[in-house]
Design an enzyme around this catalytic site. Structure first.
Site, PDB file in Angstrom:
ATOM      1  N   SER A 136       3.542   6.735  -3.399  1.00  0.00           N
ATOM      2  CA  SER A 136       2.378   7.297  -3.401  1.00  0.00           C
ATOM      3  C   SER A 136       1.594   6.985  -2.095  1.00  0.00           C
ATOM      4  O   SER A 136       1.730   6.070  -1.273  1.00  0.00           O
ATOM      5  CB  SER A 136       1.515   6.672  -4.314  1.00  0.00           C
ATOM      6  OG  SER A 136       0.164   7.241  -4.367  1.00  0.00           O
ATOM      7  N   TYR A 190      -2.382  -0.102  -9.278  1.00  0.00           N
ATOM      8  CA  TYR A 190      -1.626   0.993  -8.978  1.00  0.00           C
ATOM      9  C   TYR A 190      -1.276   0.593  -7.530  1.00  0.00           C
ATOM     10  O   TYR A 190      -0.272   1.037  -6.720  1.00  0.00           O
ATOM     11  CB  TYR A 190      -2.430   2.143  -9.062  1.00  0.00           C
ATOM     12  CG  TYR A 190      -1.619   3.677  -8.732  1.00  0.00           C
ATOM     13  CD1 TYR A 190      -0.712   3.919  -9.811  1.00  0.00           C
ATOM     14  CD2 TYR A 190      -1.785   4.402  -7.809  1.00  0.00           C
ATOM     15  CE1 TYR A 190       0.130   5.125  -9.569  1.00  0.00           C
ATOM     16  CE2 TYR A 190      -1.040   5.649  -7.421  1.00  0.00           C
ATOM     17  CZ  TYR A 190      -0.133   6.043  -8.511  1.00  0.00           C
ATOM     18  OH  TYR A 190       0.596   7.007  -8.209  1.00  0.00           O
ATOM     19  N   LYS A 209       2.305   0.223  -5.797  1.00  0.00           N
ATOM     20  CA  LYS A 209       2.691   1.101  -4.931  1.00  0.00           C
ATOM     21  C   LYS A 209       3.021   0.540  -3.684  1.00  0.00           C
ATOM     22  O   LYS A 209       3.997   1.071  -2.699  1.00  0.00           O
ATOM     23  CB  LYS A 209       1.854   2.563  -4.723  1.00  0.00           C
ATOM     24  CG  LYS A 209       1.729   3.181  -6.180  1.00  0.00           C
ATOM     25  CD  LYS A 209       3.382   3.841  -6.402  1.00  0.00           C
ATOM     26  CE  LYS A 209       3.188   4.649  -7.904  1.00  0.00           C
ATOM     27  NZ  LYS A 209       4.521   5.130  -8.190  1.00  0.00           N
TER      28      LYS A 209
END
Ligand code: NAD
Length: 244
Positions: free
Chosen positions: A138, A151, A155
């Site tokens: 991401s 997150y 990531k």
């Protein structure tokens, strides 16, 4: 890599980005596109839209045994895997106070599933003298605070793992890439904004939201050019280049 006659596996293949990749790879002439996802019904429905080269399989990408079975079964059926897209991902939790269960789930799907994919697929690729492993990471893996805490942290870990694999195996014919899109118009983004697991302010700050087809365009170009970081948006690319 061009996609003609390739055997491809995509985890999270029922989702917004996975299904767009599958349709695009089929259009580029892939021989087989195996869609592996937790959601069996949605995967079968996506396979219908991909066409006769698609195969739908219910798989938990964060379960090492299931990933090994997926790889063994695909190699048995088609003789090889040319491209494995470790694409399944989850947005869980918000800030540092997110419960441990949210951190655990993000770690399992966003990081450990990538380790399991590499462990399962590398022996066959190395024995055959080549292959490509693409990790969907991401923009939150190269920028800070584009997603929220679990997150962003997981990531970043996935980009680090992908880079380690790329460096470690590059002399043995294995290509590894890290796909790092910013916001993409998929169920994950919609759910993340609705539940607060992705912050609207940071998604908006990271540039225009992309369509899954724009991501698929960037992936086909990135694979053809053998790029490590596949960054569909120039602002993210600019930042990553400055950082490097
Ligand atoms: P999505 O929610 O549309 O699709 C994700 C898919 O992964 C779903 O079909 C889900 O069933 C599947 N999945 C979740 N956990 C799984 C597991 N353990 N095993 C197998 N399948 C599992 O989301 P998307 O936007 O298509 O996300 C795909 C990837 O792209 C993810 O890794 C995500 O983090 C990444 N990404 C998304 C965006 C975005 O804004 N949508 C931006 C950058 C990166």
């Amino acid at each position: 890599m061009n996609l003609t006659d390739r055997v491809v596996v995509i985890t999270g293949g029922a989702g917004g980005i996975g299904s767009a990749l599958a349709r695009r790879f089929a259009a580029e002439g892939a021989a087989a596109v195996v869609l592996a996802d937790l959601d069996a019904e949605a995967t079968a429905a996506v396979a219908q839209t991909v066409g006769p080269v698609a195969r739908a399989v219910a798989v938990d990408a964060a379960d090492e045994g299931q990933v090994r079975d997926l790889v063994a079964d695909t190699e048995r059926r088609y003789g090889r895997i040319d491209l494995f897209c470790a694409n399944a991902g989850v947005a869980t939790g918000v800030g540092i106070e997110a419960p441990d269960a949210d951190w655990d789930r993000a770690w399992r799907v966003n990081v450990l599933a990538h380790v399991y994919a590499a462990r399962a697929v590398l022996p066959g690729m190395l024995a055959r003298g080549g292959g490509h492993l693409m990790h969907t990471c991401s923009a939150a893996g190269v920028l800070t605070a584009v997603g929220d805490a679990p997150y962003t942290a997981t990531k970043h870990a996935a980009v680090g793992l992908a880079e380690w694999l790329a460096i470690t195996y590059r002399d043995q014919g294995l290509r590894v890439s890290a796909l790092c899109p910013q916001g993409v118009d998929t169920p994950m983004l919609a759910d993340g904004l609705a539940t607060g697991h992705l912050a609207a302010r940071v998604i908006a700050a990271s540039g225009p939201v992309l369509t899954p087809d724009q991501v698929a365009d960037a992936v086909v170009a990135g694979l053809a050019e053998e790029r490590f970081l596949i960054l569909p948006h120039p602002e993210v690319a600019g930042y990553a280049v400055r950082r490097a």
